[in-house]
Design a protein around this motif. Structure first.
Motif, mmCIF file in Angstrom:
data_model
loop_
_atom_site.group_PDB
_atom_site.id
_atom_site.type_symbol
_atom_site.label_atom_id
_atom_site.label_comp_id
_atom_site.label_asym_id
_atom_site.label_seq_id
_atom_site.Cartn_x
_atom_site.Cartn_y
_atom_site.Cartn_z
ATOM 1 N N GLY A 3 6.204 1.174 -8.555
ATOM 2 C CA GLY A 3 5.141 1.272 -7.559
ATOM 3 C C GLY A 3 5.428 2.353 -6.533
ATOM 4 N N LEU A 4 6.691 2.438 -6.103
ATOM 5 C CA LEU A 4 7.053 3.442 -5.098
ATOM 6 C C LEU A 4 6.937 4.853 -5.667
ATOM 7 C CD1 LEU A 4 10.195 1.963 -3.288
ATOM 8 C CD2 LEU A 4 7.856 2.121 -2.444
ATOM 9 N N LYS A 6 5.019 5.741 -8.098
ATOM 10 C CA LYS A 6 3.584 6.005 -8.252
ATOM 11 C C LYS A 6 2.973 6.409 -6.899
ATOM 12 C CE LYS A 6 -0.477 4.582 -10.545
ATOM 13 N NZ LYS A 6 -1.104 3.748 -11.511
ATOM 14 N N LYS A 7 3.357 5.699 -5.840
ATOM 15 C CA LYS A 7 2.854 6.029 -4.496
ATOM 16 C C LYS A 7 3.218 7.478 -4.146
ATOM 17 C CE LYS A 7 5.452 5.622 -1.240
ATOM 18 N NZ LYS A 7 6.257 6.044 -0.163
ATOM 19 N N LEU A 10 1.193 9.934 -6.230
ATOM 20 C CA LEU A 10 -0.203 10.009 -5.759
ATOM 21 C C LEU A 10 -0.281 10.767 -4.436
ATOM 22 C CD1 LEU A 10 -1.502 6.433 -6.668
ATOM 23 C CD2 LEU A 10 -2.281 8.596 -7.647
ATOM 24 N N LEU B 86 1.249 1.680 3.628
ATOM 25 C CA LEU B 86 1.826 2.410 2.496
ATOM 26 C C LEU B 86 1.723 3.928 2.654
ATOM 27 C CD1 LEU B 86 3.230 1.305 0.048
ATOM 28 C CD2 LEU B 86 1.068 1.341 -1.165
ATOM 29 N N TYR B 89 -2.516 8.887 3.185
ATOM 30 C CA TYR B 89 -3.066 9.952 2.338
ATOM 31 C C TYR B 89 -3.499 9.441 0.971
ATOM 32 C CZ TYR B 89 -0.989 12.587 6.076
ATOM 33 O OH TYR B 89 -0.674 13.058 7.326
ATOM 34 N N LEU B 90 -3.743 8.140 0.889
ATOM 35 C CA LEU B 90 -4.197 7.539 -0.366
ATOM 36 C C LEU B 90 -5.577 6.935 -0.170
ATOM 37 C CD1 LEU B 90 -0.916 5.632 -1.316
ATOM 38 C CD2 LEU B 90 -1.702 7.791 -2.259
ATOM 39 N N ALA B 94 -6.354 3.853 -5.024
ATOM 40 C CA ALA B 94 -4.946 4.134 -5.322
ATOM 41 C C ALA B 94 -4.049 2.988 -4.856
ATOM 42 C CB ALA B 94 -4.530 5.439 -4.650
ATOM 43 N N SER B 97 -3.790 0.458 -7.536
ATOM 44 C CA SER B 97 -2.940 0.823 -8.676
ATOM 45 C C SER B 97 -1.453 0.766 -8.318
ATOM 46 C CB SER B 97 -3.330 2.203 -9.216
ATOM 47 O OG SER B 97 -3.004 3.177 -8.266
ATOM 48 N N ILE B 98 -1.140 0.936 -7.041
ATOM 49 C CA ILE B 98 0.268 0.858 -6.614
ATOM 50 C C ILE B 98 0.697 -0.593 -6.407
ATOM 51 C CG2 ILE B 98 1.882 1.466 -4.758
ATOM 52 C CD1 ILE B 98 0.041 3.986 -4.303
ATOM 53 N N MET B 99 -0.125 -1.343 -5.670
ATOM 54 C CA MET B 99 0.277 -2.708 -5.295
ATOM 55 C C MET B 99 0.432 -3.624 -6.508
ATOM 56 S SD MET B 99 0.771 -2.361 -2.150
ATOM 57 C CE MET B 99 1.006 -3.921 -1.363
ATOM 58 N N LYS B 101 1.812 -2.987 -9.119
ATOM 59 C CA LYS B 101 3.159 -2.790 -9.686
ATOM 60 C C LYS B 101 4.198 -3.631 -8.928
ATOM 61 C CE LYS B 101 2.182 1.103 -12.191
ATOM 62 N NZ LYS B 101 2.058 0.913 -13.614
ATOM 63 N N PHE B 102 3.874 -4.007 -7.677
ATOM 64 C CA PHE B 102 4.841 -4.766 -6.871
ATOM 65 C C PHE B 102 4.732 -6.279 -7.053
ATOM 66 C CE2 PHE B 102 4.338 -0.952 -3.958
ATOM 67 C CZ PHE B 102 5.574 -0.430 -4.251
#
Lengths: 223, 286
Positions: A3-4, A6-7, A10, B86, B89-90, B94, B97-99, B101-102
């Protein structure tokens, strides 16, 4: 950790135009100079530096505090930055090599009478040397950023680099002063023989030491 | 019954500030409001629970040590911080799609349905959001993995009354969906907490001054407004604090019905939490 990464990727998406311009300039550089070493070094350098700008994104969004509320260990947070840093120079270097090979073949096709030959071993060593330079900067800069923050960390890094350059100049001055002769050919043949291994091991060592320092700083840090 | 969060003898020392010997609990199914002026220690307390800062003392979350089982615990926490997210700039898309994963339990459908309900744009950069939109997105992000505990640091600060009301409604819905869920919410806007909190913990200069059920504060506490000679008739043990105003004395009591009976008073005003807070901070006690 995924996740990190990917962040960060992005966040870095805004650099896609910069990268495209970089590729165009490198292509022009290769075609113009017929140099087969320019692209891997330049691309690895710039991508490697861009990867470090993720710290600036984190700092401007004050993301560190929020990231520490996520189900991640501090080790995973530090590891993700190193994966990105190392990945960026490997991708940069490989992409540079591929671009060089494609463009050189393209030049050879349109100009069959004056062929450019690529010495692949030398190309790999040159790329590795370029990657080593960026790895050195990354290895110094990442712990500096963890210690002092993205802005101050950069200043500290330049001071450290300045000290390193001064030390190298001092050693070479010492060699010259006391009559030690360094044969360029000897160095070249030594690098051709053992260069890949030595540079790779040195890079690995640098990253390992840097990672341990960064983790030690980050694990003790309050946000 | 295990509490959702337990703090025992929590202390943190900075050169210019001390959080001293903090003890309080967040019961399961309850909303606990952490109040206090700016710099009182609310955020430091929240950071202690989240292990963002190193502390002395013991903290358990859902019965587990907050350091030893940090990763496991954080799967069950939803956190909103006033000044941190987080990335600016997202986009909201997005973030999804990031969260995911956590969190094992990330509910993508729920996230998108909240975004739609609160009219949060999917493709706009967060840095271009209004403060209200940013806060709503932070809350949506915090609740979309259906955490057992929500920890919120100043979630309504700087927002207009309409947005604040919408946000408080989100918290009420979150608790109503599952009665074992708990919320710890820090705020200096005490009117918000009067509406939703079951308990109020008042922190001042790094120390807890009281930890009481909101109903007790609002029902049993009272303010007597009287002249100087009447004030001197009140026994010292019968009041908590007093304030000497220009024309009268104001006296805070914590058992207004008994006091009213004892001193045969016609009226005792019902205080707000803000007024109680001011008595503790600015008032005197002989």
């Amino acid at each position: 950790m995924k996740g990190l990464i990917k962040k960060d990727l992005l966040n870095l998406a805004s650099y896609k135009t910069t990268l495209l311009i970089l590729i165009i300039f490198c292509s022009i550089g290769i075609i113009g100079t017929e140099s087969v070493t320019i692209a891997p070094i330049v691309i690895a350098t710039i991508i490697g530096m861009i990867a470090l700008s993720t710290f600036n994104y984190d700092e401007s969004s004050k993301a560190d505090k929020f990231i520490l509320t996520l189900p991640l260990t501090r080790k995973e947070i530090v590891t993700s930055k190193y994966v990105l840093a190392i990945g960026s120079i490997i991708i940069g270097g490989l992409f540079g090599i591929i671009l060089t090979i494609i463009l050189t073949n393209f030049i050879n096709i349109i100009r069959p009478n004056d062929l450019i030959t690529i010495d692949y071993k030398s190309l790999c060593i040159t790329t590795l040397c370029g990657m080593f330079g960026i790895a050195l900067i990354q290895s110094i800069q990442i712990p500096s950023i963890y210690k002092w923050g993205a802005e101050k960390g950069r200043i500290q890094m330049f001071i450290l680099l300045f000290i390193i350059i001064l030390a190298i100049l001092g050693i070479s001055f010492f060699f010259t002063k006391f009559g030690f002769q360094i044969e360029e050919q000897q160095i070249e043949s030594f690098l051709n023989q053992f260069g890949v291994w030595i540079i790779s091991i040195l890079m690995l060592l640098m990253y390992l030491i840097s990672y341990h320092i960064s983790y030690k700083i980050f694990s003790k840090k309050d946000y | 019954m295990t509490n959702a969060i337990d703090l025992k003898k929590v202390s943190k020392y900075y050169p210019d500030f001390k959080l001293q010997n903090i003890n309080f609990s967040v019961p399961k199914g309850a909303i606990v409001g952490l109040i206090g002026e700016n710099g009182a220690g609310k955020t430091t307390t929240i950071k202690s629970i989240l292990n963002i800062i190193k502390i002395e003392g013991n903290i358990t979350v859902l019965g587990k040590d907050h350091k030893d089982k940090e990763k496991e615990i954080k799967q069950e926490l939803g956190v909103v911080l006033d000044d941190s997210f987080l990335s600016e700039y997202l986009t909201a898309k997005a973030i999804n799609s990031i969260m995911k994963k956590f969190y094992h339990n990330w509910k993508e459908d729920q996230y998108y349905s909240y975004l739609k309900k609160f009219k949060i744009p999917l493709h706009k950069l967060i840095k271009d959001f209004s403060s209200g939109m940013k806060m709503k997105l932070k809350i949506i992000t915090a609740i979309s993995h259906q955490p057992q505990i929500l920890i919120l640091d100043e979630p309504t600060s700087g927002l207009d009354p309409i947005v604040r009301n919408e946000i408080l409604e989100m918290f009420r819905t979150y608790i109503l969906e599952d009665e074992t869920r708990s919320i710890l919410i820090s705020s200096h806007i005490t009117t918000d907490l009067e509406q939703i909190a079951d308990y109020i913990v008042f922190i001042h200069e790094g120390k807890i001054l009281f930890d009481l059920p909101t109903s007790q504060l609002l029902e049993n506490y009272g303010i007597i407004k009287c002249k100087e000679q009447d004030f001197h008739m009140i026994e010292k043990n019968d009041y908590l604090h007093y304030k000497k105003e220009k024309y009268q004395y104001e006296v805070l009591v914590d058992n207004k019905y008994e006091i009213q009976k004892k001193y045969k008073l016609k009226t005792i005003d019902k205080p707000t939490i803000e007024e109680i807070m001011l008595f503790y901070v600015k008032g005197e006690k002989e």
